[in-house]
Design a protein around this motif. Sequence first.
Motif, PDB file in Angstrom:
ATOM      1  N   PRO A 181      30.657  29.912 -40.423  1.00 59.64           N
ATOM      2  CA  PRO A 181      31.441  30.077 -39.200  1.00 59.64           C
ATOM      3  C   PRO A 181      32.565  30.930 -39.280  1.00 59.64           C
ATOM      4  O   PRO A 181      32.923  31.756 -38.158  1.00 59.64           O
ATOM      5  N   TRP A 213      34.364  38.316 -25.737  1.00 57.82           N
ATOM      6  CA  TRP A 213      34.804  37.841 -27.006  1.00 57.82           C
ATOM      7  C   TRP A 213      34.731  36.163 -26.914  1.00 57.82           C
ATOM      8  O   TRP A 213      34.267  35.710 -27.950  1.00 57.82           O
ATOM      9  N   LEU A 214      35.476  35.650 -25.972  1.00 57.12           N
ATOM     10  CA  LEU A 214      35.362  34.106 -26.037  1.00 57.12           C
ATOM     11  C   LEU A 214      34.020  33.735 -25.770  1.00 57.12           C
ATOM     12  O   LEU A 214      33.544  32.527 -26.563  1.00 57.12           O
ATOM     13  N   THR A 215      33.015  34.193 -25.124  1.00 55.31           N
ATOM     14  CA  THR A 215      31.526  33.777 -25.018  1.00 55.31           C
ATOM     15  C   THR A 215      30.874  33.857 -26.402  1.00 55.31           C
ATOM     16  O   THR A 215      30.454  33.080 -26.831  1.00 55.31           O
ATOM     17  N   LEU A 263      28.587  26.579 -29.278  1.00 52.66           N
ATOM     18  CA  LEU A 263      28.786  25.649 -28.253  1.00 52.66           C
ATOM     19  C   LEU A 263      28.294  25.670 -26.820  1.00 52.66           C
ATOM     20  O   LEU A 263      27.631  24.744 -26.193  1.00 52.66           O
ATOM     21  N   ILE A 264      28.104  27.080 -26.403  1.00 50.94           N
ATOM     22  CA  ILE A 264      27.468  27.223 -25.007  1.00 50.94           C
ATOM     23  C   ILE A 264      26.090  27.097 -25.171  1.00 50.94           C
ATOM     24  O   ILE A 264      25.510  26.603 -24.473  1.00 50.94           O
ATOM     25  N   GLU A 265      25.437  27.588 -26.323  1.00 56.61           N
ATOM     26  CA  GLU A 265      24.132  27.383 -26.523  1.00 56.61           C
ATOM     27  C   GLU A 265      23.661  25.754 -26.366  1.00 56.61           C
ATOM     28  O   GLU A 265      22.721  25.530 -25.779  1.00 56.61           O
ATOM     29  N   ARG A 266      24.253  25.085 -26.967  1.00 53.79           N
ATOM     30  CA  ARG A 266      23.997  23.660 -27.086  1.00 53.79           C
ATOM     31  C   ARG A 266      24.176  22.941 -25.475  1.00 53.79           C
ATOM     32  O   ARG A 266      23.543  22.137 -25.047  1.00 53.79           O
ATOM     33  N   ARG A 301      32.515  34.046 -29.128  1.00 55.83           N
ATOM     34  CA  ARG A 301      33.200  33.026 -30.237  1.00 55.83           C
ATOM     35  C   ARG A 301      32.832  31.723 -30.071  1.00 55.83           C
ATOM     36  O   ARG A 301      32.680  30.861 -31.136  1.00 55.83           O
ATOM     37  N   PHE A 302      32.574  31.271 -28.833  1.00 57.96           N
ATOM     38  CA  PHE A 302      32.069  30.063 -28.541  1.00 57.96           C
ATOM     39  C   PHE A 302      30.629  29.906 -28.297  1.00 57.96           C
ATOM     40  O   PHE A 302      30.119  28.989 -27.679  1.00 57.96           O
ATOM     41  N   SER A 303      29.848  30.836 -28.690  1.00 56.89           N
ATOM     42  CA  SER A 303      28.553  30.698 -28.342  1.00 56.89           C
ATOM     43  C   SER A 303      27.711  29.641 -29.021  1.00 56.89           C
ATOM     44  O   SER A 303      26.590  29.248 -28.214  1.00 56.89           O
ATOM     45  N   ARG A 324      32.891  34.335 -36.774  1.00 62.32           N
ATOM     46  CA  ARG A 324      34.098  34.409 -35.785  1.00 62.32           C
ATOM     47  C   ARG A 324      34.554  35.726 -35.862  1.00 62.32           C
ATOM     48  O   ARG A 324      34.994  36.441 -34.875  1.00 62.32           O
TER      49      ARG A 324
END
Length: 203
Positions: A35, A153-155, A161-164, A157-159, A39
Amino acid sequence: MSSTLFVQAFVTLLVIFDPLAAIPVFLTLTRSQTPVVRRRTARTSVLVAAGIVSLFAVAGNRLLDALGISLQALQVAGGVLLALIALDLLKADCARDRANAASGAVAFVPLGTPLLAGPGAIAATMLYIEQAGDGPAVAAVALALAAALLVTWLTLRFSPLIERLLKDNGLNLMTRIMGLLAAAIAVQLIAGALQHWVTWGVS
């Protein structure tokens, strides 16, 4: 005027960067990374894209002048490239098709370029800088570029979580919407150049 230009440039660049479509590629290429390293890869890839696009935004016009290429020719070329990107996005599976074997330099290639800082992003930024003209308008374009890169970058960075949250169907839907917007922007770019040529002739 500057606020309108900011919104136009921000939406255009965000659609071209299309961070949601980059999520599957990013996750595939960083699957073996911890992780912390993932990042760092997200941050580095966005910084690489920012450097490349900014370089062309500053020196791109000089290059065009040296090559004898008009702004309208660049506008048509950018529109065609963006239309091709839009067609890929509308297929909704292009991100997985572009994924390839991971390497130690994925933050530079293919994530930083050409996935993020591709021909479409470079051409669009150069066009907005050229059209801006004065200081406040140029600052609006620069701010729009920075904001689009921040969202990207935020997308990334938290990819995970977004995928889930969105799952495959949600990502595919958002990618198709981005593709439709990209196609509309491409048509507008080409139409603007053609209108200029009809009015003033090809220079």
